[in-house]
Structures are given as structure tokens and as C-alpha cells.
Scaffold this motif. Structure first.
Motif, PDB file in Angstrom:
ATOM      1  N   ILE A   1       0.839  -1.205   0.000  1.00  0.00           N
ATOM      2  CA  ILE A   1       0.000   0.000   0.000  1.00  0.00           C
ATOM      3  C   ILE A   1       0.870   1.249   0.000  1.00  0.00           C
ATOM      4  N   LYS A   2       1.936   1.230   0.774  1.00  0.00           N
ATOM      5  CA  LYS A   2       2.840   2.391   0.837  1.00  0.00           C
ATOM      6  C   LYS A   2       3.489   2.649  -0.513  1.00  0.00           C
ATOM      7  N   GLN A   3       3.954   1.594  -1.188  1.00  0.00           N
ATOM      8  CA  GLN A   3       4.622   1.770  -2.482  1.00  0.00           C
ATOM      9  C   GLN A   3       3.684   2.389  -3.509  1.00  0.00           C
ATOM     10  N   VAL A   4       2.426   1.968  -3.503  1.00  0.00           N
ATOM     11  CA  VAL A   4       1.473   2.520  -4.469  1.00  0.00           C
ATOM     12  C   VAL A   4       1.177   3.985  -4.155  1.00  0.00           C
ATOM     13  N   LEU A   5       0.919   4.301  -2.886  1.00  0.00           N
ATOM     14  CA  LEU A   5       0.582   5.681  -2.518  1.00  0.00           C
ATOM     15  C   LEU A   5       1.772   6.617  -2.615  1.00  0.00           C
ATOM     16  N   ASP A   6       2.994   6.066  -2.542  1.00  0.00           N
ATOM     17  CA  ASP A   6       4.186   6.911  -2.697  1.00  0.00           C
ATOM     18  C   ASP A   6       4.278   7.512  -4.091  1.00  0.00           C
ATOM     19  N   LEU A   7       3.570   6.927  -5.069  1.00  0.00           N
ATOM     20  CA  LEU A   7       3.562   7.501  -6.414  1.00  0.00           C
ATOM     21  C   LEU A   7       2.938   8.894  -6.415  1.00  0.00           C
ATOM     22  N   ASP A   8       2.039   9.170  -5.445  1.00  0.00           N
ATOM     23  CA  ASP A   8       1.416  10.493  -5.304  1.00  0.00           C
ATOM     24  C   ASP A   8       1.954  11.226  -4.080  1.00  0.00           C
ATOM     25  N   ASN A   9       3.204  10.950  -3.713  1.00  0.00           N
ATOM     26  CA  ASN A   9       3.786  11.565  -2.513  1.00  0.00           C
ATOM     27  C   ASN A   9       3.886  13.074  -2.610  1.00  0.00           C
ATOM     28  N   GLN A  10       3.805  13.592  -3.826  1.00  0.00           N
ATOM     29  CA  GLN A  10       3.864  15.042  -3.998  1.00  0.00           C
ATOM     30  C   GLN A  10       2.619  15.720  -3.424  1.00  0.00           C
ATOM     31  N   TYR A  11       1.528  14.942  -3.330  1.00  0.00           N
ATOM     32  CA  TYR A  11       0.266  15.520  -2.892  1.00  0.00           C
ATOM     33  C   TYR A  11      -0.230  14.969  -1.560  1.00  0.00           C
ATOM     34  N   ILE A  12       0.147  13.739  -1.210  1.00  0.00           N
ATOM     35  CA  ILE A  12      -0.434  13.101  -0.040  1.00  0.00           C
ATOM     36  C   ILE A  12       0.539  12.088   0.536  1.00  0.00           C
ATOM     37  N   PHE A  13       0.507  11.903   1.853  1.00  0.00           N
ATOM     38  CA  PHE A  13       1.231  10.819   2.497  1.00  0.00           C
ATOM     39  C   PHE A  13       0.402  10.313   3.672  1.00  0.00           C
ATOM     40  N   LEU A  14       0.725   9.121   4.171  1.00  0.00           N
ATOM     41  CA  LEU A  14      -0.070   8.467   5.204  1.00  0.00           C
ATOM     42  C   LEU A  14       0.778   8.156   6.423  1.00  0.00           C
ATOM     43  N   THR A  15       0.099   8.041   7.550  1.00  0.00           N
ATOM     44  CA  THR A  15       0.671   7.450   8.755  1.00  0.00           C
ATOM     45  C   THR A  15      -0.147   6.197   9.060  1.00  0.00           C
ATOM     46  N   ILE A  16       0.533   5.037   9.059  1.00  0.00           N
ATOM     47  CA  ILE A  16      -0.156   3.762   9.239  1.00  0.00           C
ATOM     48  C   ILE A  16       0.254   3.181  10.586  1.00  0.00           C
ATOM     49  N   ALA A  17      -0.736   2.952  11.468  1.00  0.00           N
ATOM     50  CA  ALA A  17      -0.465   2.405  12.795  1.00  0.00           C
ATOM     51  C   ALA A  17      -1.149   1.051  12.918  1.00  0.00           C
ATOM     52  N   VAL A  18      -0.388   0.031  13.381  1.00  0.00           N
ATOM     53  CA  VAL A  18      -0.890  -1.328  13.525  1.00  0.00           C
ATOM     54  C   VAL A  18      -0.977  -1.656  15.014  1.00  0.00           C
ATOM     55  N   SER A  19      -2.126  -2.141  15.452  1.00  0.00           N
ATOM     56  CA  SER A  19      -2.296  -2.486  16.857  1.00  0.00           C
ATOM     57  C   SER A  19      -1.703  -3.864  17.146  1.00  0.00           C
ATOM     58  N   ASP A  20      -1.674  -4.203  18.417  1.00  0.00           N
ATOM     59  CA  ASP A  20      -1.303  -5.562  18.803  1.00  0.00           C
ATOM     60  C   ASP A  20      -2.427  -6.517  18.414  1.00  0.00           C
ATOM     61  N   VAL A  21      -2.177  -7.812  18.577  1.00  0.00           N
ATOM     62  CA  VAL A  21      -3.212  -8.815  18.329  1.00  0.00           C
ATOM     63  C   VAL A  21      -4.110  -8.896  19.566  1.00  0.00           C
ATOM     64  N   TYR A  22      -5.426  -8.749  19.341  1.00  0.00           N
ATOM     65  CA  TYR A  22      -6.388  -8.829  20.434  1.00  0.00           C
ATOM     66  C   TYR A  22      -7.257 -10.073  20.243  1.00  0.00           C
ATOM     67  N   PRO A  23      -7.635 -10.758  21.338  1.00  0.00           N
ATOM     68  CA  PRO A  23      -8.285 -12.070  21.212  1.00  0.00           C
ATOM     69  C   PRO A  23      -9.755 -12.024  20.810  1.00  0.00           C
ATOM     70  N   GLU A  24     -10.501 -10.945  21.146  1.00  0.00           N
ATOM     71  CA  GLU A  24     -11.936 -10.947  20.857  1.00  0.00           C
ATOM     72  C   GLU A  24     -12.449  -9.516  20.779  1.00  0.00           C
ATOM     73  N   SER A  25     -13.754  -9.404  20.386  1.00  0.00           N
ATOM     74  CA  SER A  25     -14.346  -8.090  20.125  1.00  0.00           C
ATOM     75  C   SER A  25     -14.468  -7.232  21.372  1.00  0.00           C
ATOM     76  N   ALA A  26     -14.409  -7.808  22.548  1.00  0.00           N
ATOM     77  CA  ALA A  26     -14.495  -7.007  23.776  1.00  0.00           C
ATOM     78  C   ALA A  26     -13.335  -6.029  23.897  1.00  0.00           C
ATOM     79  N   ASN A  27     -12.268  -6.265  23.102  1.00  0.00           N
ATOM     80  CA  ASN A  27     -11.078  -5.410  23.168  1.00  0.00           C
ATOM     81  C   ASN A  27     -11.059  -4.360  22.058  1.00  0.00           C
ATOM     82  N   PHE A  28     -12.199  -4.102  21.392  1.00  0.00           N
ATOM     83  CA  PHE A  28     -12.210  -3.145  20.284  1.00  0.00           C
ATOM     84  C   PHE A  28     -11.813  -1.743  20.738  1.00  0.00           C
TER      85      PHE A  28
END
Length: 759
Positions: free
Chosen positions: A479-506
Motif C-alpha cells: 500500500i505504501k509503495q502505491v501511494l508513494d507515487l502520489d507523494n507530492q500531494y499526499i502521504f499516510l501514517t499507518i499504525a498497527v495495533s497488537d493482536v487482540y483475542p476478541e471483540s471485547a477489546n475493540f
């Protein structure tokens, strides 16, 4: 028995209930009005007394504030450059100086709210006087211009020798003689003399237009008004002059008014000027007002009762008849063939009920086809911590709610070039990015869900058992490589959470994702913040050190743009070296803007932005590199320092004398009384004047000056602390250390040591 049943049945009708309800409300309203009337009638006299008392207080405040304003304005003119220059002249006065003074008086006379007819500055040493019309010979001033039987030139010559600085005289009729006007007009004016205490060389005579001031300051239905001096002498009066022959003694009463010969004398003595303000109201006038008010209130009450009863009957009928028809139409309603009525509103109700029934059938028929939509909104509600109020049983909800999951947050940042180049707006661009992310995630994770929370926030839920970290990392890199093609106009910050066991941890996963978004570093590239890259980093002190913060505030108050910008750049460079997050840089920039705004407010300054320019907060949030933060803060500090510098450069002879005297006598005993004695004014007046011109109290300014001089000596010499304390005006070294620590947060020795070590 049947008659009783009929009466009971009719009493239950909507019409009777509505009419009875209206009549109960009218009864309560009438009772309230009777009670209010009785209370108001008993208190009307007191209210009239209170009204006249408050009205007189307002008049006194207006007059006293105006006299204080005139005193300040005239004293300022007495100390003006041109007045001082003419006062110092011993020979023929300078024509340009006279013109300058005349122009200053013209400007003062142009201020209409001062209500001044003329201002005359007399110089005994030169035997001339200057007013709005030019210069004159002092000997001819009151023969050719302001002629009065009460105020002759001998009177004013004698008054100039008396020891006062401000004096208000009784109003009198003045006539101005002109060559071509044999019958000059009369005008009632209040004379005011201002001069330096103990000096009779230069005096200022101001003539206050008494009628204009009265019209502005005294708003009353009574025309009898007096102003007396502290001895009871009449300064100004309007209305019935016969009342002046038998005035009561106001000094022998502590009440707000005095009853005397069928009149009420409302009075108030000003503690500042000593003047006594009197408003005379005939007692007969109050009685007439009370009688008229009683008649009006009773008439209004009778009219209100008649109108209320008639209106109650009318509206009861208007409510009852349509509701009867509505009930009948609802009971006859057929979903397949809704009934029609001659009344348009009933037809609309019938049609809407049929449509609602059809919509209900359609909703039930389509409910089985909406599982995916239900699943989508279930996850949104989970993330936003919203309780789901669904009619679907718990066991019918998607099984993936109980599977382990990872939440990935994508925060979009649009650059400045985006607006000028792209053909569509940010909403549409965000939608395209969301669609691309959703397509990519579904290709790798069949059960993933992607949805857009805000314009710049996209969330993806990835369900897997178990979750493969490397696979997610590879997908995000794609995803980063594709969006970097438009880096002149936009960039992203991508944050990944830890692994959570069930929906109670949303909720925990969502908060963790937002927290990791804040760990973004300052640059213009798309960044991926995964669990493997979020190890604990050492805690650094972002922003200013304690010493830098003190220096910044000192230079900011002094309007030194270069020094403040240097300190800010140094802090930003240190943050860049320590790899501070973008969030930390934003907090630092907001702190600088807050300090500047507080300083501007203290100095009574306002930095108005352009109408189409973004706010400082918006400009800070649009910065994503160190260079942009430096550029924004440099510009903001330059504009602020320029405002402060202009404020400080505003010339005022009194404050300039005070600050220069304190600078040159810093090691001596300085007090407000000493400076007031040198300027020939009172200490109270000088204190208020200095605070008004500088925005800071005299003692605070003196303490800041002494501590600032002490800092310079601590950094620039090896002198002992005791010697430095004496040099800046502290006879006790303990007092010096206490004041220094209160100002800087550290002792003089600690300050010198920290400056040498650079900590």
C-alpha cells in the motif's frame, strides 16, 4: 340516573377537558396577577425611590469618570513636549512650538465626547496664551474672548497662585466679543483649571459645555438637578432656581434622600472629587405616577381575563373538532385502499400511514438480505464504544466477533500542492484511497473490513487465526509503495495495533492505534508504525529548558524578535536531533503561540489575522517538517515582536521619564512617592497613569528591572552576590535572593552555575 351518566360522559370529552384546562390556567394566571399587583402596589413607591437612587448613581459615575478623564487629558497636555518647551522659554517663543501646541489643542477639541468648548494654555513667563484659535496676549484674553462678570483676568491671576493641581469652578455665562458682532451670544460653561502643584507659571483653563454634559450624563424625567462643592456652594444647576434659596443640609443626613418642603432631594457625595450631586423630585409627581400605574395595571388585568376566556373557548373547539375526525379516519384506515377525505391534512395522514405500513413490510422482507450491512455497523459501534441496540439475537451475529483481530489505522495528510493541482476535493480523494485500501486488504484477508471514520481517518480490521505479522507488514508495504507515487500531494501514517483475542477489546485496540499514530516522526513520507517498531524510547525534555523559558519571556516582553526566534530554533534543532515525534513538535508550537498570546493580552495588543488566513492552530497542524515549524514560528514571533516593539516605542514623556530615572538610579532607594514628587503629581494618580500606559504595575516593573540587571551582572562579572544585590537596589541580600528565586525559580548562585554549565 341517565342524566347523571350523560353529564359524566360529556365531562370526559376532549372539548370539556381542554376548556377546563384552559380555565384552570387562566385562574392561575389571574391569581398570579392579583398577587403581583398587590405586591407591586405596596412596593411601587419603594421602586420609584430605588429608580431615582440608581439613576443618580449612574449620573455621579458619568460625571466623576468624565472629570477624571479631563484631569488625565489636561495633565498629559501640561507635560507635552511643546508645553514644556514654551514653559522653559525666556525670550520670544518659537513660532513652530506655538503652532505644535495649537495643533495638539485642535486635536483635543476634535474629541467631541470631551464636551469641551475651548482649552487655553497660559504661560506667565511669556505673557501669552494658546487655545484652539491660535495665540493671544494673556492681558487681553478675558476682555476680548471669554468675558464673564464672575471670572475676570484678576480672578484667574489670583487662582494661578493657589496651591492645587486641579480645580472645578461654578458654571457661569460667558460671552465672546467679536469686532463685527455687537451682540455676542451667551453660553453657560464650567471652568476647570489645571496646573502643576506648587507652580503658577503655566496653567490650563478648560471650559466644559455644561448643557451637553448634562444631556449625556443625566437621564431623568425630572428637570431639577444640582452639583454642589464640599462646602455646599452651587457649582451647576438646572430647573427651578427658587429651590436654591432653601436647600436642606446634606451633611446632617446618612440616608439616600431627604424629604424637604414637599420635595425629595436625592443626593450623593463623591469621595474622590468631594462634589455633591442632587436630583430634586416633587413628592406629588411620585403620587401621580403611582395612581396612573394602578389604573393601567387593573385595566390590563381585566382585558387579559376577557381575551383569555374567549381564546380558550375558540382554541378548545379548534383542537377538538379536527382530532375527532383524525380518530375516525385512523379507525377506518385500510392499508390496501386508504380512505380519502375532503380535508387535505387528513388525506396526507392517511397516505403516510399506508406508506409506513408498506415500508414496514418491505423492511421485514429485506432484513434477511442485510447481514453484511449489520456486520459493518456492528464493528463501527464497537470501535466507537456505542451500545448496539439491534433486534438480531446475539447468536445470529457474525462468528468473527469472537476471533483474534488486528486493527490498522490510516491517517491521511494532504500537502499544499494538492489543492492547486488535483481536479477533485479531499473528500473524493479520501474515498478513492479508502477503496484502494479495502480492495488490497480483501485480496489478502477475505474477512477484513475497511471503513472511513473521518475525512482523514480510515480503519481496517483484519481477522485471522493466527495472525501473521510478516504478511500484514508486506501488505502495508505494498500500500505504501502505491501511494508513494502520489507523494507530492499526499502521504499516510499507518499504525498497527497488537493482536487482540476478541471483540471485547475493540475500544482498547482503537485507542492503541490512535496513540501509535502520535508517534509519527517529522517528514513528508508515508510511515508504518507497527508493534515491532514501537519499543519504548528514552524520555527527553521536549521544548525549552527552565533557563531558556525565562530568557524567551524576557526577550518576548522586550520585543526582541531575533533572540526569541534563535531560542525557538535551538529547541527545534534539539528536538530533531533527539527524534521527537510530530505530536511533540505540535505541542511545543502551540505552547509558544499560547505564551505569545498571553503576552499580547497583558500588553493590551491584538494581532488580527487576515480575513482569509487560517488560524495559528490550523497552520500548526499543517506543518509536517522541522523547516515548516521554523518558518511558521519565525513569522509569528516576528509579527508579535513588531507589535510589542511598536507599543514600547510609543512616546510618552511621563513614562519615559520614569523608566529612564529608574534605569539610571537602579541602585538607589526608588519608590512611587519619590517619582511623584519629582513630577509634581500625586502618587495614586501616577500609579494609575503608569499602569494604563505600560500595562504593568509600577512595583512589578521595578522588580523585573532589578532582577534583569542582576542577571546581566551575574553572567557578565565575577562580583559577589551581596555586591550585586546592593548594586541593583537591595539593601538585604536575603531579600534579593528571595525575590530572585521567586522570579527565576532558582537562587542567584544556581543561576550563575547553570549558565556556566549550559544546563
Amino acid at each position: 340516573m341517565s342524566t347523571l351518566l350523560d353529564i359524566k360522559e360529556k365531562s370526559r370529552s376532549l372539548f370539556n377537558k381542554l376548556l377546563f384546562s384552559f380555565l384552570v390556567i387562566i385562574l392561575l394566571f389571574t391569581t398570579f396577577n392579583f398577587v403581583s399587583y398587590a405586591f407591586f402596589r405596596n412596593n411601587l413607591y419603594d421602586e420609584i425611590i430605588r429608580y431615582n437612587t440608581l439613576n443618580l448613581n449612574h449620573t455621579v459615575d458619568n460625571y466623576e469618570n468624565h472629570l477624571h478623564l479631563l484631569q488625565t487629558t489636561l495633565l498629559s497636555e501640561l507635560f507635552s513636549t511643546s508645553a514644556i518647551a514654551l514653559e522653559s522659554s525666556r525670550d520670544q517663543p518659537s513660532y513652530s512650538t506655538v503652532v505644535d501646541l495649537n495643533n495638539e489643542l485642535r486635536v483635543m477639541m476634535g474629541n467631541e465626547p470631551l464636551f469641551l468648548d475651548n482649552v487655553i494654555v497660559q504661560f506667565q513667563n511669556l505673557k501669552i496664551a494658546v487655545d484652539k484659535n491660535g495665540s493671544h496676549q494673556s492681558a487681553d484674553l478675558f476682555d476680548k474672548y471669554y468675558e464673564s462678570q464672575l471670572y475676570t483676568k484678576e480672578f484667574w491671576r489670583a487662582e494661578a497662585l493657589k496651591p492645587f493641581s486641579f480645580q472645578l469652578y461654578p458654571a457661569a455665562e460667558f460671552s465672546q466679543k467679536k469686532v463685527f458682532d455687537p451682540s455676542p451670544g451667551q453660553q453657560q460653561l464650567l471652568p476647570i483649571m489645571v496646573k502643576k502643584s506648587g507652580s503658577s507659571n503655566t496653567t490650563i483653563l478648560a471650559f466644559l459645555d455644561a448643557s451637553k454634559a448634562l444631556k449625556k450624563f443625566h437621564q431623568s424625567i425630572n428637570s431639577n438637578f444640582l452639583i454642589l462643592d464640599s462646602s455646599g456652594k452651587v457649582i451647576y444647576n438646572v430647573g427651578d432656581t427658587s429651590l436654591l434659596d432653601n436647600l436642606p443640609d446634606f451633611s446632617k443626613s446618612d440616608s439616600l434622600f431627604i424629604k424637604h418642603e414637599k420635595n425629595l432631594y436625592f443626593y450623593k457625595a463623591s469621595p474622590e472629587s468631594g462634589l455633591i450631586y442632587v436630583n430634586i423630585v416633587p413628592e406629588q409627581s411620585i403620587s401621580q405616577q403611582t395612581t396612573q400605574m394602578n389604573v393601567i395595571l387593573i385595566s390590563l388585568l381585566v382585558i387579559a381575563i376577557i381575551i383569555s376566556v374567549g381564546t380558550s373557548i375558540f382554541f378548545s373547539m379548534k383542537f377538538n373538532n379536527p382530532l375527532k375526525r383524525i380518530v375516525q379516519s385512523v379507525t377506518e384506515l385500510n392499508a390496501s385502499a386508504p380512505p380519502t377525505f375532503q380535508i387535505r391534512e387528513f388525506n396526507i395522514i392517511s397516505q403516510r400511514l399506508a406508506q409506513l405500513a408498506q415500508s414496514d413490510r418491505n423492511a421485514k422482507a429485506d432484513l434477511s438480505h442485510k447481514d453484511s450491512l449489520l456486520q459493518y455497523y456492528s464493528f463501527i459501534n464497537k470501535i466507537k464504544n456505542i451500545q448496539t441496540h439491534s433486534d438480531v439475537p446475539q447468536e445470529e451475529k457474525p462468528d468473527m466477533l469472537e476471533k483474534p483481530f488486528v486493527m490498522t489505522a490510516f491517517q491521511l495528510t494532504y500537502k499544499e500542492d494538492f489543492e492547486g493541482v488535483t481536479e477533485f476535493g479531499k473528500d473524493k480523494a479520501s474515498y478513492y484511497v479508502k477503496e484502494f485500501i479495502q480492495m488490497t486488504m480483501l485480496k489478502e484477508y477475505e474477512n477484513s473490513l475497511t471503513f472511513q471514520m473521518e475525512q482523514d481517518m480510515i480503519l481496517t480490521l483484519i481477522f485471522a487465526d493466527p495472525v501473521l505479522d510478516e504478511r500484514i507488514q508486506q501488505t502495508l508495504l505494498h500500500i505504501k509503495q502505491v501511494l508513494d507515487l502520489d507523494n507530492q500531494y499526499i502521504f499516510l501514517t499507518i499504525a498497527v495495533s497488537d493482536v487482540y483475542p476478541e471483540s471485547a477489546n475493540f475500544t482498547a485496540a482503537y485507542e492503541q492505534s490512535l496513540e501509535r499514530l502520535q508517534k509519527r516522526k517529522l517528514n513528508e513520507e508515508t510511515q508504518i508504525i507497527a508493534p515491532s517498531t514501537t519499543a519504548e524510547t528514552p524520555i527527553h525534555h521536549w521544548g525549552f529548558t527552565s533557563l531558556e523559558d525565562q530568557d524567551f519571556m524576557v526577550h518576548l516582553h522586550a520585543g526582541n524578535a531575533a533572540q526569541t526566534i534563535t531560542l525557538v530554533h535551538r529547541a527545534l534543532d534539539r528536538m530533531q536531533k533527539n527524534e521527537a515525534t510530530a505530536h511533540a513538535c505540535i505541542d511545543f508550537a502551540q505552547e509558544i503561540v499560547s505564551k505569545v498570546n498571553k503576552t499580547l493580552i497583558t500588553l493590551q495588543l491584538d494581532m488580527q489575522p487576515a480575513a482569509d488566513s487560517p488560524s495559528p492552530g490550523e497552520q500548526i497542524r499543517s506543518c509536517y517538517t522541522h523547516e515548516q515549524f521554523k518558518e511558521f514560528l519565525s513569522g509569528y514571533l516576528s509579527l508579535s515582536a513588531e507589535l510589542i516593539q511598536k507599543k514600547k516605542e510609543g512616546y510618552d514623556p511621563i513614562t519615559k521619564f520614569m523608566t529612564e530615572y529608574m534605569e539610571s538610579h537602579i541602585g538607589e532607594d526608588l519608590s512611587l512617592d519619590i517619582l511623584a514628587d519629582k513630577l509634581k503629581v500625586s502618587a495614586a494618580y501616577l500609579s494609575a497613569y503608569f499602569k494604563d500606559k505600560t500595562g504593568i504595575n509600577f512595583i512589578d516593573y521595578l522588580n523585573d528591572l532589578r532582577i534583569r540587571k542582576a542577571k546581566e551582572m551575574l553572567l557578565g562579572s565575577d562580583a559577589k552576590i551581596q555586591d550585586i544585590a546592593v548594586s541593583v537596589g537591595y539593601q538585604s541580600v536575603n531579600s534579593f535572593i528571595r525575590m530572585f528565586k521567586r522570579s527565576t525559580g532558582m537562587s542567584p548562585g544556581e543561576f550563575r552555575k547553570s549558565s556556566l554549565t549550559g544546563s
